[in-house]
Design a protein around this motif. Structure first.
Motif, PDB file in Angstrom:
ATOM      1  N   ILE A  56       0.836  -1.201   0.000  1.00  0.00           N
ATOM      2  CA  ILE A  56       0.000   0.000   0.000  1.00  0.00           C
ATOM      3  C   ILE A  56       0.872   1.253   0.000  1.00  0.00           C
ATOM      4  CG2 ILE A  56      -1.609   1.359   1.403  1.00  0.00           C
ATOM      5  CD1 ILE A  56      -2.936  -0.872  -0.147  1.00  0.00           C
ATOM      6  N   ARG A  57       1.988   1.224   0.726  1.00  0.00           N
ATOM      7  CA  ARG A  57       2.908   2.364   0.675  1.00  0.00           C
ATOM      8  C   ARG A  57       3.472   2.537  -0.732  1.00  0.00           C
ATOM      9  NH1 ARG A  57       5.199   3.864   5.940  1.00  0.00           N
ATOM     10  NH2 ARG A  57       7.229   4.229   4.967  1.00  0.00           N
ATOM     11  N   ALA A  58       3.741   1.436  -1.422  1.00  0.00           N
ATOM     12  CA  ALA A  58       4.205   1.528  -2.803  1.00  0.00           C
ATOM     13  C   ALA A  58       3.125   2.113  -3.707  1.00  0.00           C
ATOM     14  CB  ALA A  58       4.634   0.153  -3.304  1.00  0.00           C
ATOM     15  N   LEU A  59       1.865   1.743  -3.446  1.00  0.00           N
ATOM     16  CA  LEU A  59       0.748   2.332  -4.200  1.00  0.00           C
ATOM     17  C   LEU A  59       0.717   3.841  -4.010  1.00  0.00           C
ATOM     18  CD1 LEU A  59      -1.981   1.969  -5.793  1.00  0.00           C
ATOM     19  CD2 LEU A  59      -3.074   1.791  -3.554  1.00  0.00           C
ATOM     20  N   PHE A  60       0.869   4.307  -2.770  1.00  0.00           N
ATOM     21  CA  PHE A  60       0.907   5.745  -2.512  1.00  0.00           C
ATOM     22  C   PHE A  60       2.104   6.394  -3.205  1.00  0.00           C
ATOM     23  CE2 PHE A  60      -1.350   5.043   1.836  1.00  0.00           C
ATOM     24  CZ  PHE A  60      -2.512   4.726   1.154  1.00  0.00           C
ATOM     25  N   ASN A 103      -4.102   8.190 -18.864  1.00  0.00           N
ATOM     26  CA  ASN A 103      -4.629   6.832 -18.850  1.00  0.00           C
ATOM     27  C   ASN A 103      -3.579   5.871 -18.302  1.00  0.00           C
ATOM     28  OD1 ASN A 103      -5.275   4.052 -20.098  1.00  0.00           O
ATOM     29  ND2 ASN A 103      -7.135   5.228 -20.490  1.00  0.00           N
ATOM     30  N   LEU A 104      -4.032   4.877 -17.508  1.00  0.00           N
ATOM     31  CA  LEU A 104      -3.088   3.927 -16.915  1.00  0.00           C
ATOM     32  C   LEU A 104      -2.313   3.159 -17.974  1.00  0.00           C
ATOM     33  CD1 LEU A 104      -5.057   2.411 -13.896  1.00  0.00           C
ATOM     34  CD2 LEU A 104      -3.280   4.145 -13.870  1.00  0.00           C
ATOM     35  N   TYR A 129       9.639   3.106 -14.439  1.00  0.00           N
ATOM     36  CA  TYR A 129       9.542   2.970 -12.983  1.00  0.00           C
ATOM     37  C   TYR A 129       8.237   2.318 -12.555  1.00  0.00           C
ATOM     38  CZ  TYR A 129      10.696   4.192  -8.172  1.00  0.00           C
ATOM     39  OH  TYR A 129      11.023   4.124  -6.843  1.00  0.00           O
ATOM     40  N   PHE A 130       7.142   2.652 -13.232  1.00  0.00           N
ATOM     41  CA  PHE A 130       5.843   2.118 -12.849  1.00  0.00           C
ATOM     42  C   PHE A 130       5.800   0.603 -13.014  1.00  0.00           C
ATOM     43  CE2 PHE A 130       5.014   6.550 -13.442  1.00  0.00           C
ATOM     44  CZ  PHE A 130       4.001   6.853 -12.560  1.00  0.00           C
ATOM     45  N   ARG A 131       6.343   0.080 -14.138  1.00  0.00           N
ATOM     46  CA  ARG A 131       6.344  -1.366 -14.361  1.00  0.00           C
ATOM     47  C   ARG A 131       7.258  -2.070 -13.370  1.00  0.00           C
ATOM     48  NH1 ARG A 131       7.074   0.417 -19.565  1.00  0.00           N
ATOM     49  NH2 ARG A 131       9.209  -0.382 -19.604  1.00  0.00           N
ATOM     50  N   ALA A 132       8.327  -1.374 -12.923  1.00  0.00           N
ATOM     51  CA  ALA A 132       9.248  -1.996 -11.972  1.00  0.00           C
ATOM     52  C   ALA A 132       8.622  -2.147 -10.593  1.00  0.00           C
ATOM     53  CB  ALA A 132      10.544  -1.182 -11.888  1.00  0.00           C
ATOM     54  N   VAL A 133       7.683  -1.272 -10.247  1.00  0.00           N
ATOM     55  CA  VAL A 133       7.077  -1.325  -8.911  1.00  0.00           C
ATOM     56  C   VAL A 133       5.988  -2.387  -8.852  1.00  0.00           C
ATOM     57  CG1 VAL A 133       5.834  -0.020  -7.144  1.00  0.00           C
ATOM     58  CG2 VAL A 133       7.637   1.088  -8.473  1.00  0.00           C
ATOM     59  N   MET A 134       5.022  -2.316  -9.742  1.00  0.00           N
ATOM     60  CA  MET A 134       3.946  -3.310  -9.773  1.00  0.00           C
ATOM     61  C   MET A 134       3.281  -3.285 -11.135  1.00  0.00           C
ATOM     62  SD  MET A 134       0.833  -1.611  -7.517  1.00  0.00           S
ATOM     63  CE  MET A 134       1.835  -1.418  -6.057  1.00  0.00           C
ATOM     64  N   SER A 135       2.519  -4.315 -11.419  1.00  0.00           N
ATOM     65  CA  SER A 135       1.838  -4.397 -12.706  1.00  0.00           C
ATOM     66  C   SER A 135       0.654  -3.443 -12.745  1.00  0.00           C
ATOM     67  CB  SER A 135       1.357  -5.825 -12.966  1.00  0.00           C
ATOM     68  OG  SER A 135       0.351  -6.177 -12.028  1.00  0.00           O
ATOM     69  N   LYS A 136       0.233  -3.106 -13.959  1.00  0.00           N
ATOM     70  CA  LYS A 136      -0.910  -2.218 -14.122  1.00  0.00           C
ATOM     71  C   LYS A 136      -2.181  -2.855 -13.557  1.00  0.00           C
ATOM     72  CE  LYS A 136      -3.126  -2.075 -17.953  1.00  0.00           C
ATOM     73  NZ  LYS A 136      -3.559  -1.902 -19.364  1.00  0.00           N
ATOM     74  N   THR A 137      -2.331  -4.155 -13.749  1.00  0.00           N
ATOM     75  CA  THR A 137      -3.520  -4.845 -13.238  1.00  0.00           C
ATOM     76  C   THR A 137      -3.599  -4.753 -11.721  1.00  0.00           C
ATOM     77  OG1 THR A 137      -3.427  -6.365 -15.117  1.00  0.00           O
ATOM     78  CG2 THR A 137      -4.762  -7.027 -13.233  1.00  0.00           C
ATOM     79  N   ARG A 138      -2.465  -4.977 -11.055  1.00  0.00           N
ATOM     80  CA  ARG A 138      -2.446  -4.915  -9.597  1.00  0.00           C
ATOM     81  C   ARG A 138      -2.699  -3.495  -9.108  1.00  0.00           C
ATOM     82  NH1 ARG A 138      -3.658  -8.045  -5.325  1.00  0.00           N
ATOM     83  NH2 ARG A 138      -2.414  -7.507  -3.500  1.00  0.00           N
ATOM     84  N   PHE A 139      -2.102  -2.502  -9.752  1.00  0.00           N
ATOM     85  CA  PHE A 139      -2.307  -1.102  -9.362  1.00  0.00           C
ATOM     86  C   PHE A 139      -3.781  -0.732  -9.475  1.00  0.00           C
ATOM     87  CE2 PHE A 139      -2.685   3.391 -10.415  1.00  0.00           C
ATOM     88  CZ  PHE A 139      -1.904   3.993  -9.451  1.00  0.00           C
ATOM     89  N   TYR A 140      -4.394  -1.106 -10.583  1.00  0.00           N
ATOM     90  CA  TYR A 140      -5.800  -0.780 -10.794  1.00  0.00           C
ATOM     91  C   TYR A 140      -6.688  -1.500  -9.789  1.00  0.00           C
ATOM     92  CZ  TYR A 140     -10.261  -0.202 -13.225  1.00  0.00           C
ATOM     93  OH  TYR A 140     -11.561   0.102 -13.541  1.00  0.00           O
ATOM     94  N   LEU A 141      -6.362  -2.757  -9.478  1.00  0.00           N
ATOM     95  CA  LEU A 141      -7.150  -3.526  -8.518  1.00  0.00           C
ATOM     96  C   LEU A 141      -7.061  -2.896  -7.122  1.00  0.00           C
ATOM     97  CD1 LEU A 141      -8.798  -6.069  -7.734  1.00  0.00           C
ATOM     98  CD2 LEU A 141      -6.604  -7.221  -7.356  1.00  0.00           C
ATOM     99  N   LEU A 142      -5.862  -2.522  -6.691  1.00  0.00           N
ATOM    100  CA  LEU A 142      -5.699  -1.921  -5.366  1.00  0.00           C
ATOM    101  C   LEU A 142      -6.413  -0.575  -5.276  1.00  0.00           C
ATOM    102  CD1 LEU A 142      -1.955  -2.711  -4.565  1.00  0.00           C
ATOM    103  CD2 LEU A 142      -3.986  -3.809  -3.622  1.00  0.00           C
TER     104      LEU A 142
END
Length: 562
Positions: free
Chosen positions: A152-156, A171-172, A185-198
């Motif tokens: 969640i901190r990574a999401l923030f 757009n994402l 950087y965005f792909r290195a942190v988490m996938s787009k699917t996971r970001f959108y889900l969170l």
């Protein structure tokens, strides 16, 4: 303070807030309309040819102006000048960082003062409850795994970085695309699917008990997080001697029973938040969401302008501060009450329909441009200023006793917090108003934490660089954790190594491959298979891309990843 007064005088006062109208409790799409012009408030204002019969035009014949209520008197001559500081303006609480926050020496520590781990853990718990609820809608359980504090901190952190890049409305797909135009950087942190889900599943209260709490609180979906955030803003910092109360309209067009419509705001539709802000450093110390009329219960309170001001000044009551407000709040009874009961002086524009204002102060027919007229009472100073022909601005002050105008003061901005939030905003388009309010809290946390960081370290850093470093600090632990994922691609692992400065090593559970796989560096058309892998990143390598080193050189050679 003269700069703030000048900014109010130069402002177009023909478009300001009307009183907050209560919303329907049952209609989920009710819109409260606020007309920010003064035409509806001047029904009792005299026309240009109207004069007060009890007051001769010759100002020398009387010693005072008489208000429209025929009771309030304003002396024409100022009181004797006193060079000593008034008792009401003696500061009792020095501004600056409070002891609780003085040990925050880094950017992430300063931000964590407003979002500590226990708060993020509460968000994680509420989010996991919602993830469990929607998991049955997915074919594979691994697609909806529970989240954690680190994630969640990574999401923030990604939200802050997107705001820093001014791509919060992008757009994402453009942020995660692999066409070479999007940031890696965005792909290195988490996938787009996971970001959108969170982002969709992010919750701030227990959804299973929300219906009971909403019976007496419209703000139930985010009440706990919001109130705790405001308490930490009060706990960490003491504002300076000059403060201001204003409203922030967070853009929102979804369903919300207390959604507001303010035509002269950039967003026009949204949720309104009142805030108490330091007028010099722009630190926000108190906030209140306007939700209209609450059901009977602990949150049912008066929403009149004077009541809102008295609730907002609770952190600075009886500390000798000065308050700057706009004409929706300003009234003579409020100014006197703040001075006598709270030891707070006030400066603000005042609407022309107030009964205490003399009719002569409203007549601009014979007034010259840039002329001023002053009226004095025991507690207040009333000013009528003509910035242009047939235009009149009225101001009320309990701070000033003499009718002096600082001609050298230039135009100064007042709503700076709104501008700072909008410049690098983390907000994304959403149909959930609690998420919109939380985005506002994140923006304010970014501003407040930079003020504390600068005060503790005496380090000057641009706001863009501060938010960039903050986002990286929030994302780095999760990227390091992600390196332990066995099925992470070679290219993605290499990017994470570069961003974090870490070197991933194979674990004992990751044995040497027994099957031949294609070389990670050779093009697919060469069809080269190998069983050799890199000792650092575990990537498969053919002989052409393998370098032989002795044990001595292997411990001292430079990084060969590039």
């Amino acid at each position: 303070m003269s700069e703030l007064i000048s900014s109010w005088l130069n402002e177009d006062m023909e478009s300001l807030n009307d009183s907050c109208s209560d919303d329907s409790e049952n209609d989920e799409n009710t819109i409260s309309v606020e007309r920010h012009n003064e035409e509806n408030y001047e029904s009792d204002e005299p026309t240009e040819n109207t004069s007060d019969e009890s007051e001769p035009d010759d100002e020398g014949e009387n010693e005072y102006y008489l208000g429209k209520d025929k009771i309030t008197k304003w002396k024409k001559n100022p009181p004797p000048r006193n060079t000593r500081t008034a008792h009401c303006n003696i500061i009792t609480h020095l501004p600056g960082v409070k002891p609780h926050a003085r040990n925050a020496k880094t950017i992430i520590e300063s931000w964590s003062l407003f979002f500590p781990d226990n708060v993020i853990q509460e968000i994680v718990t509420c989010t996991n409850i919602h993830l469990t609820k929607i998991r049955i809608n997915y074919g594979r359980e691994r697609d909806v795994l529970d989240t954690s504090v680190v994630e969640i901190r990574a999401l923030f952190g990604l939200l802050y970085i997107a705001g820093m890049m001014k791509s919060n409305h992008l757009n994402l797909s453009d942020l995660w695309s692999n066409d070479g135009l999007s940031p890696e950087y965005f792909r290195a942190v988490m996938s787009k699917t996971r970001f959108y889900l969170l982002l969709r599943a992010l919750r701030f209260d227990n959804i299973n008990t929300r219906s009971e709490r909403k019976k007496f609180d419209k703000l139930a979906p985010i009440r706990t997080i919001f109130d705790e955030f405001v308490d930490r803003c009060k706990l960490n910092y003491t504002v300076g001697e000059y403060c201001t109360i204003d409203e922030m309209l967070e853009g929102f067009r979804g369903k919300c029973s207390f959604r507001q419509y303010i035509p002269n705001k950039p967003n026009k539709y949204g949720t309104k938040i009142f805030s108490l802000v330091d007028a010099r450093l722009f630190y926000t110390t108190n906030m209140e969401v306007y939700v209209g009329k609450q059901p009977n219960g602990p949150y049912n309170q008066d929403n009149s302008a004077s009541s809102i001001v008295k609730r907002m000044i609770s952190p600075i009551s009886k500390t000798g501060r000065n308050l700057t407000i706009d004409n929706w709040f300003t009234s003579v009874p409020l100014a006197v009450d703040l001075l006598q009961n709270h030891r707070i002086t006030m400066v603000g524009t005042i609407r022309k329909n107030k009964r205490e204002i003399p009719p002569l102060f409203l007549d601009t027919k014979k007034r010259e441009v840039n002329s001023s007229k002053f009226g004095y009472s025991k507690e207040c100073l009333l000013v009528s200023y003509v910035p242009k022909k047939n235009k009149n601005v009225l101001m009320l002050s309990t701070m000033h006793k003499q009718g002096d105008i600082d001609v050298e003061s230039g135009e100064q901005r007042v709503d700076v917090v709104d501008e700072l939030k909008a410049e690098y905003s983390v907000a994304r388009i959403s149909c959930r108003w609690p998420l919109t309010i939380f985005f506002s809290l994140m923006n304010i946390a970014g501003i407040n934490s930079q003020i504390i960081y600068k005060a503790n370290t005496d380090t000057t850093i641009s706001r863009r660089q501060f938010l960039k470093s903050l986002g990286q600090d929030l994302c780095k632990p999760f990227m390091e954790q992600r390196l332990n994922c066995k099925n992470l691609s070679f290219d993605l692992r290499k990017q994470i190594n570069r961003f974090t400065g870490q070197i991933s090593t194979p674990t004992q559970e990751d044995p040497r491959p027994t099957e031949r796989v294609k070389c990670a560096y050779c093009p697919a058309r060469k069809n080269r298979y190998t069983v050799v892998k890199c000792a650092r990143c575990s990537g498969p390598l053919c002989k052409e891309h393998t370098l032989a080193l002795c044990n001595l050189c292997n411990g001292n050679h430079r990084d060969l990843d590039d």
